[in-house]
Design an enzyme around this catalytic site. Sequence first.
Site, short mmCIF file in Angstrom:
data_model
loop_
_atom_site.label_atom_id
_atom_site.label_comp_id
_atom_site.label_asym_id
_atom_site.label_seq_id
_atom_site.Cartn_x
_atom_site.Cartn_y
_atom_site.Cartn_z
N TYR A 22 0.79 -1.23 0.00
CA TYR A 22 0.00 0.00 0.00
C TYR A 22 0.82 1.28 0.00
O TYR A 22 0.26 2.37 -0.06
CB TYR A 22 -0.95 0.00 1.20
N ASN A 72 -13.27 2.71 -2.59
CA ASN A 72 -12.36 1.59 -2.31
C ASN A 72 -12.99 0.89 -1.12
O ASN A 72 -12.82 1.31 0.02
CB ASN A 72 -10.95 2.07 -1.99
N HIS A 78 -15.17 -7.91 -1.76
CA HIS A 78 -15.28 -9.32 -2.08
C HIS A 78 -16.39 -10.03 -1.31
O HIS A 78 -16.64 -11.21 -1.55
CB HIS A 78 -13.95 -10.00 -1.80
N ASP A 85 -25.69 -3.65 -3.48
CA ASP A 85 -27.09 -3.22 -3.60
C ASP A 85 -27.24 -1.72 -3.39
O ASP A 85 -28.05 -1.07 -4.06
CB ASP A 85 -27.97 -3.97 -2.59
N HIS A 98 -8.86 0.31 -6.35
CA HIS A 98 -8.05 -0.52 -5.45
C HIS A 98 -6.60 -0.10 -5.59
O HIS A 98 -6.10 0.05 -6.71
CB HIS A 98 -8.20 -2.00 -5.78
N ARG A 109 -9.60 -12.52 -3.48
CA ARG A 109 -9.65 -11.10 -3.84
C ARG A 109 -9.88 -10.88 -5.33
O ARG A 109 -10.09 -9.75 -5.77
CB ARG A 109 -8.36 -10.39 -3.42
#
Length: 144
Positions: A22, A72, A78, A85, A98, A109
Amino acid sequence: MNILILNGPNLNLLGKREPEIYGNEGFETFLKNLQNEFQDQNIEYYQSNIEGEIINKIHEYGFIDNTAIILNAGGYTHTSVAISDAIAGIKNPVMEVHISNIYKRENFRHKSIISKECIGMISGLGLQGYFLAIQYFVNQKLIK
């Protein structure tokens, strides 16, 4: 004119958590750079580790004119039919982002439940993905 960047679980640890995946930059620093780069846009930021709070923000911003959402959803990408929805139920566009390339990570993932409700996905380009999502919305005149 309005852009909501909505980050899900554990993204409050950017700059601290798994820097090899990250990066080392915290999101607040990056956000200031985005706001400076896109001064004509009202960029707001919200992060939550709680699924229901993420859904509430999608509902809150999903019907505001001239608004786009960059999402994100972290691990909820997942697993969360409820977030999918919520996206399906709003009128404003949502771009899935992502930081890591989800297809280079664990098999679970590789499947995004929310993708089919989003206008697109940017994956694996680090924090630059958020910049590119904003640029897309501006260029497509999806927001003014």
